[in-house]
Design an enzyme around this catalytic site. Structure first.
Site, PDB file in Angstrom:
ATOM      1  N   LYS A   9      72.511  49.210  -0.011  1.00  0.00           N
ATOM      2  CA  LYS A   9      71.775  50.434   0.638  1.00  0.00           C
ATOM      3  C   LYS A   9      70.319  50.283   0.074  1.00  0.00           C
ATOM      4  CE  LYS A   9      74.981  51.707   3.213  1.00  0.00           C
ATOM      5  NZ  LYS A   9      75.788  52.896   3.617  1.00  0.00           N
ATOM      6  N   ARG A  30      83.288  50.804  -0.627  1.00  0.00           N
ATOM      7  CA  ARG A  30      83.192  49.769   0.333  1.00  0.00           C
ATOM      8  C   ARG A  30      81.991  49.078   0.048  1.00  0.00           C
ATOM      9  NH1 ARG A  30      79.715  49.642   5.089  1.00  0.00           N
ATOM     10  NH2 ARG A  30      80.925  48.901   6.714  1.00  0.00           N
TER      11      ARG A  30
END
Length: 257
Positions: free
Chosen positions: A204, A238
């Site tokens: 991210k 995840r």
């Protein structure tokens, strides 16, 4: 949870696995590296990604769910979609979880479909529309805001008869870097432990952009944050790099058992 993107335009692995044989091969690697869940994503939700219909998602998935279940019957499959129609297709093919980034906000039939299928439902915090999902909002108190959203949405899901709910605070979706770091520090307070937490921070931008690095260059920093959220009760990570996350999980277990 290992990520299997079937997209040509995902930000770090676009086009790598959008062929059935390549996808099966990558699934095998994810499972061998220690994944227990495979999260299939037929549509990229990165900023400026191409918007796909449910029909196009279903076309991309093709026979893959059936093939994974056939070749790797031990694998649990979550389907990353905000369309109820795609969920119904996936349910008939044998998926085990719904991973809806929209919290039921992009398709009004999603919560009813989750109730009909009785599949576990991953509820993510996100802005209310597809067009605005990446608009950066500076919240007065991000933890309070996310908890308010979770409380409202979980009540709605429970009333509709959805029994198994997992929570995803939505890292990478419409939040400032500062707010996301605050969320990392305050994971233990999210919905007060009422439901299992899933954390998705793999590759991210709130991690790599402030460091001036690429998404593929932040493994060490990501694993430190993974350890931090595991210590606060996170149940599912995840991730793209399952092997690295597995090592972090072993470190956590050795420290805490």
């Amino acid at each position: 949870m290992g990520i299997l993107n079937l997209t040509p335009d995902s930000f770090s692995d676009g086009g790598k696995f959008n062929d059935e044989q390549l996808a099966l091969k990558h699934t095998e690697k994810l499972l061998n590296d220690g994944a227990e869940l495979i999260d299939i994503g037929p549509q990229s939700t990165r900023p400026s990604a191409e918007f796909l219909s449910s029909e196009e998602e279903i076309r991309r998935i093709g026979n893959l769910i059936f093939q994974i279940k056939k070749e790797f019957p031990e694998a649990l499959i979550s389907l990353d979609t905000f369309y109820s129609q795609t969920v119904k297709f996936g349910f008939n093919e044998g998926i085990d979880l719904i991973n809806d980034i929209s919290g039921g906000q992009f398709d009004s039939a999603m919560f009813d479909t989750a109730a009909e299928t009785q599949l576990p439902y991953i509820l993510m915090h996100v802005n209310p529309s597809y067009e605005a999902m990446h608009d950066k909002i500076k919240f007065e108190d991000i933890t309070l805001e996310v908890n308010r959203y979770f409380s409202e949405k979980t009540n709605e899901l429970l009333q509709k008869g959805v029994k198994d709910i997992l929570l995803d605070p939505g890292f990478g979706f419409g939040k400032t870097v500062a707010d996301q770091m605050k969320m990392i520090d305050e994971v233990r307070y999210l919905e007060f432990g009422r439901f299992p937490l899933l954390i998705g921070i793999s590759r991210k931008s709130f991690i790599y952009k402030p460091l001036g690095k690429s998404p593929l260059d932040i493994n060490e920093e990501t694993q430190k944050l993974h350890l931090k959220v595991l210590k606060q009760g996170t149940k599912i990570l995840r991730v793209h790099d399952v092997a690295a996350a597995k090592k972090t999980l072993e470190i956590y277990r050795n420290e805490n058992y």
